[in-house]
Design a protein around this motif. Structure first.
Motif, PDB file in Angstrom:
ATOM      1  N   GLU A 170     -58.231 -79.107  29.902  1.00 16.74           N
ATOM      2  CA  GLU A 170     -58.506 -80.175  30.860  1.00 16.74           C
ATOM      3  C   GLU A 170     -57.854 -81.513  30.462  1.00 16.74           C
ATOM      4  N   VAL A 171     -57.301 -81.588  29.263  1.00 14.56           N
ATOM      5  CA  VAL A 171     -56.702 -82.854  28.787  1.00 14.56           C
ATOM      6  C   VAL A 171     -55.290 -83.004  29.364  1.00 14.56           C
ATOM      7  N   PRO A 172     -55.007 -84.153  30.033  1.00 16.81           N
ATOM      8  CA  PRO A 172     -53.651 -84.341  30.572  1.00 16.81           C
ATOM      9  C   PRO A 172     -52.595 -84.462  29.465  1.00 16.81           C
ATOM     10  N   VAL A 173     -51.465 -83.792  29.669  1.00 17.73           N
ATOM     11  CA  VAL A 173     -50.393 -83.775  28.668  1.00 17.73           C
ATOM     12  C   VAL A 173     -49.083 -84.215  29.299  1.00 17.73           C
ATOM     13  N   VAL A 174     -48.398 -85.155  28.631  1.00 21.48           N
ATOM     14  CA  VAL A 174     -47.044 -85.540  29.030  1.00 21.48           C
ATOM     15  C   VAL A 174     -46.080 -84.968  27.998  1.00 21.48           C
ATOM     16  N   ASP A 175     -45.130 -84.161  28.438  1.00 18.58           N
ATOM     17  CA  ASP A 175     -44.185 -83.504  27.533  1.00 18.58           C
ATOM     18  C   ASP A 175     -42.827 -84.207  27.663  1.00 18.58           C
ATOM     19  N   LEU A 176     -42.441 -84.951  26.635  1.00 15.58           N
ATOM     20  CA  LEU A 176     -41.197 -85.735  26.685  1.00 15.58           C
ATOM     21  C   LEU A 176     -40.042 -84.948  26.082  1.00 15.58           C
ATOM     22  N   ASP A 177     -39.136 -84.536  26.945  1.00 10.72           N
ATOM     23  CA  ASP A 177     -38.000 -83.734  26.478  1.00 10.72           C
ATOM     24  C   ASP A 177     -36.800 -84.643  26.216  1.00 10.72           C
ATOM     25  N   ARG A 178     -36.933 -85.501  25.209  1.00  5.85           N
ATOM     26  CA  ARG A 178     -35.796 -86.365  24.848  1.00  5.85           C
ATOM     27  C   ARG A 178     -35.903 -86.769  23.383  1.00  5.85           C
ATOM     28  N   THR A 179     -34.782 -86.947  22.735  1.00  6.22           N
ATOM     29  CA  THR A 179     -34.769 -87.291  21.306  1.00  6.22           C
ATOM     30  C   THR A 179     -33.911 -88.526  21.036  1.00  6.22           C
ATOM     31  N   ASP A 180     -33.526 -89.248  22.105  1.00  5.42           N
ATOM     32  CA  ASP A 180     -32.679 -90.439  21.915  1.00  5.42           C
ATOM     33  C   ASP A 180     -33.506 -91.589  21.348  1.00  5.42           C
ATOM     34  N   THR A 181     -32.859 -92.711  21.087  1.00  2.00           N
ATOM     35  CA  THR A 181     -33.534 -93.838  20.420  1.00  2.00           C
ATOM     36  C   THR A 181     -34.631 -94.449  21.287  1.00  2.00           C
ATOM     37  N   GLY A 182     -34.559 -94.245  22.592  1.00  5.07           N
ATOM     38  CA  GLY A 182     -35.591 -94.807  23.464  1.00  5.07           C
ATOM     39  C   GLY A 182     -36.793 -93.898  23.646  1.00  5.07           C
ATOM     40  N   ALA A 183     -36.802 -92.752  22.976  1.00  8.59           N
ATOM     41  CA  ALA A 183     -37.869 -91.766  23.191  1.00  8.59           C
ATOM     42  C   ALA A 183     -39.240 -92.312  22.805  1.00  8.59           C
ATOM     43  N   MET A 184     -39.324 -93.050  21.704  1.00  6.43           N
ATOM     44  CA  MET A 184     -40.624 -93.555  21.264  1.00  6.43           C
ATOM     45  C   MET A 184     -41.168 -94.599  22.240  1.00  6.43           C
ATOM     46  N   LEU A 185     -40.290 -95.456  22.763  1.00  8.50           N
ATOM     47  CA  LEU A 185     -40.741 -96.442  23.756  1.00  8.50           C
ATOM     48  C   LEU A 185     -41.280 -95.722  24.992  1.00  8.50           C
ATOM     49  N   ALA A 186     -40.572 -94.667  25.402  1.00  4.39           N
ATOM     50  CA  ALA A 186     -41.028 -93.876  26.549  1.00  4.39           C
ATOM     51  C   ALA A 186     -42.391 -93.257  26.259  1.00  4.39           C
ATOM     52  N   ALA A 196     -35.053 -90.706  10.498  1.00  2.03           N
ATOM     53  CA  ALA A 196     -34.646 -90.494   9.100  1.00  2.03           C
ATOM     54  C   ALA A 196     -35.850 -90.100   8.250  1.00  2.03           C
ATOM     55  N   ASN A 197     -37.026 -90.669   8.562  1.00  2.54           N
ATOM     56  CA  ASN A 197     -38.241 -90.385   7.794  1.00  2.54           C
ATOM     57  C   ASN A 197     -39.452 -90.899   8.580  1.00  2.54           C
ATOM     58  N   TYR A 198     -40.649 -90.671   8.042  1.00  2.63           N
ATOM     59  CA  TYR A 198     -41.848 -91.076   8.781  1.00  2.63           C
ATOM     60  C   TYR A 198     -41.956 -92.597   8.889  1.00  2.63           C
ATOM     61  N   ASN A 199     -41.368 -93.325   7.927  1.00  4.26           N
ATOM     62  CA  ASN A 199     -41.384 -94.797   8.006  1.00  4.26           C
ATOM     63  C   ASN A 199     -40.648 -95.284   9.255  1.00  4.26           C
ATOM     64  N   LYS A 200     -39.460 -94.699   9.478  1.00  5.15           N
ATOM     65  CA  LYS A 200     -38.653 -95.101  10.641  1.00  5.15           C
ATOM     66  C   LYS A 200     -39.376 -94.731  11.939  1.00  5.15           C
ATOM     67  N   ARG A 201     -40.041 -93.599  11.940  1.00  2.00           N
ATOM     68  CA  ARG A 201     -40.805 -93.189  13.126  1.00  2.00           C
ATOM     69  C   ARG A 201     -41.920 -94.205  13.402  1.00  2.00           C
ATOM     70  N   GLU A 232     -42.544-101.116  17.060  1.00  4.61           N
ATOM     71  CA  GLU A 232     -41.623-101.911  17.874  1.00  4.61           C
ATOM     72  C   GLU A 232     -41.886-101.678  19.366  1.00  4.61           C
ATOM     73  N   ALA A 233     -42.130-100.418  19.724  1.00  2.00           N
ATOM     74  CA  ALA A 233     -42.429-100.087  21.125  1.00  2.00           C
ATOM     75  C   ALA A 233     -43.727-100.759  21.575  1.00  2.00           C
ATOM     76  N   VAL A 234     -44.726-100.785  20.693  1.00  6.56           N
ATOM     77  CA  VAL A 234     -46.011-101.425  21.027  1.00  6.56           C
ATOM     78  C   VAL A 234     -45.800-102.926  21.213  1.00  6.56           C
ATOM     79  N   ARG A 235     -44.989-103.531  20.348  1.00  4.59           N
ATOM     80  CA  ARG A 235     -44.727-104.972  20.472  1.00  4.59           C
ATOM     81  C   ARG A 235     -44.012-105.263  21.799  1.00  4.59           C
ATOM     82  N   GLU A 236     -43.090-104.406  22.174  1.00  6.43           N
ATOM     83  CA  GLU A 236     -42.380-104.572  23.448  1.00  6.43           C
ATOM     84  C   GLU A 236     -43.362-104.446  24.625  1.00  6.43           C
TER      85      GLU A 236
END
Length: 474
Positions: free
Chosen positions: A410-426, A454-459, A465-469
């Motif tokens: 019953e939990v809504p799921v959004v499946d993001l099929d992208r790995t570009d630099t804007g994926a996290m903002l999306a 590159a690593n979990y830090n960059k993620r 950064e996305a939250v700040r935006e």
């Protein structure tokens, strides 16, 4: 080559397996002690060649692109912790009766006669935080200490450097413990055990056995987690010094020989007079930063090791208050429109993500990445009731999606099929759309990051950064 015989390294033929953070210092130290050192390395890339050139300039032999064959005359191998036990080099060593040590074993053997004792911590999750808390508590007690091992100062530097320590807070991985047969800590802790690195160890039993080595020869306390029976089993199996005690920690009310929590207070019923009747207050839960349940467990484990070393109760409180967690560990980034955004990018496996999800009531969960062979059914089943929605990213997101279909349909799921630099903002924007006032948007991926970052830090940085935006456009 027992620890007693290796006082004279002059002319000893030592092979160091692997360039990198442990191999290079080990090669330099052994060369400085007069050993004839050969470094072997699987890789032969630009970085390896640059590292090799530095060692060759010192007179150390380096063989790039050949980590499989045992150099002639080798009397000892010192290996980087990441090298798997089934490598051909180690089979050749076993056939030639050549011992294999890790960097931790080397550091242990090179300690001076008046060396600082080690308080050692391992576990699938929470090691770094616990060791840093422990170091903070020890410092608050006025002791000269450092957080070393898998973090901070290298163990070889700590053991051989000018600085004189009273005690060391040592983080040890299962890899490091595998290659450290003669290590004997003052006291040790296994925080928890969950399937991880099974590709390296070969089985859960082998992984647990390597973790359990931390208890071998403990003098004062073997610290275990009451909520994780496997850690208690390892204590039972350990061969410890006479008088060493099993000390449990729990988020519930502690019994004798345990540390736990009573009405918001961390209490000690292990290191007190008449522990059948007495308890010592150590700190308040609010002194732990952040006071999420799994982090309170970390604090109790750190407190147990510090108390085993004789640290007063006040230093536990002061040390916990002074402690600041590393970035990307349940870090509150911002509140936007009444929704909290929390970065736990360090939750790179299901066990860590489960602890993170347990800290909040209503969650929009951002998850996914490289699963490393993990399965997600148990994690999703345990956390389903807390999930407002889920945003999936990364290479192995389908595995999580399938577990959600089975256990949280019953939990809504959004499946993001992208790995570009804007994926996290999306992903963050999608999460915002699912969240309501009072919810927490939690990045706790339950997966490694290397498919997209590159690593979990960059993620975690990308999330923040996305939250700040998001906040700027709110």
């Amino acid at each position: 080559m027992g620890s007693q015989e290796v006082t004279d390294w002059q002319g000893k033929h030592v092979t160091v397996a692997g360039l990198g953070v442990s191999g290079i210092p080990a090669a330099k130290v052994l060369h400085g002690l007069g050993a004839v050192v050969t470094v072997v390395n699987d890789g032969d890339d630009e970085r390896s060649r640059a590292q090799a050139a530095e060692l060759v300039a010192l007179g150390i032999t380096v063989r790039l692109g050949d980590g499989a064959t045992l150099p002639e005359g080798t009397e000892l191998i010192v290996t980087a912790p990441g090298w798997k036990p089934d490598k051909p080099l180690f089979a050749a060593a076993a056939a030639a009766d050549v011992p294999v040590w890790g960097d931790v074993e080397l550091a242990w053997r090179l300690r001076g006669p008046d060396a600082a004792p080690w308080l050692a911590v391992t576990g699938t999750n929470g090691k770094t935080t616990t060791v840093q808390m422990l170091a903070s508590i020890l410092m608050a007690a006025g002791l000269r200490t450092a957080a070393v091992g898998n973090i901070g100062v290298s163990l070889l530097d700590a053991v051989l450097g000018e600085e004189r320590y009273d005690v060391l807070a040592v983080e040890l991985s299962s890899y490091q413990l595998h290659w450290a047969p003669s290590l004997r800590a003052h006291s040790g802790a296994v925080l928890n055990l969950a399937p991880d690195h099974l590709d390296w160890h070969g089985s859960m039993e082998a992984y647990a056995a390597d973790k359990g080595r931390i208890y071998e020869g403990n003098r004062v306390a073997c610290v275990y987690n009451l909520a994780d029976k496997a850690t208690e089993d390892l204590v039972r199996e350990a061969d410890v010094e006479e008088g060493c005690r099993a000390v449990g920690f729990t988020l519930g009310t502690p019994g004798p020989s345990q540390l736990g929590v009573v009405e918001g207070i961390l209490v000690d019923r292990a290191f007190v007079e008449n522990r059948q009747k007495n308890a010592q207050e150590l700190a308040e839960v609010s002194d732990v930063n952040p006071p999420a349940p799994h982090n309170v467990a970390n604090a109790l484990a750190a407190a147990a090791l510090a108390r085993a070393f004789g640290v007063p109760a006040a230093a536990v409180r002061d040390g916990l208050r002074a402690f600041t967690p590393d970035a990307h560990r349940i870090a509150h980034v911002a509140d936007v429109d009444g929704v909290a955004y929390v970065d736990d990018s360090k939750a790179t496996n299901t066990h860590a993500a489960e602890a993170s999800l347990a800290a909040y009531e209503s969650i929009v969960w951002i998850a996914g990445g490289l699963a490393k062979g993990a399965t997600f059914d148990e994690l999703v089943a345990k956390s389903a009731k807390r999930l407002r929605g889920v945003v999936l990213i990364g290479a192995d997101r389908a595995l999580i999606r399938e577990a959600l279909v089975r256990h949280a349909p019953e939990v809504p799921v959004v499946d993001l099929d992208r790995t570009d630099t804007g994926a996290m903002l999306a992903a963050v924007r999608e999460a915002r759309g699912l969240a309501r006032k009072g919810d927490t948007v939690l990045l706790a991926p339950a997966c490694a990051s290397m498919d997209m970052f590159a690593n979990y830090n960059k993620r975690g940085d990308a999330f923040a950064e996305a939250v700040r935006e998001l906040g700027a456009s709110a």
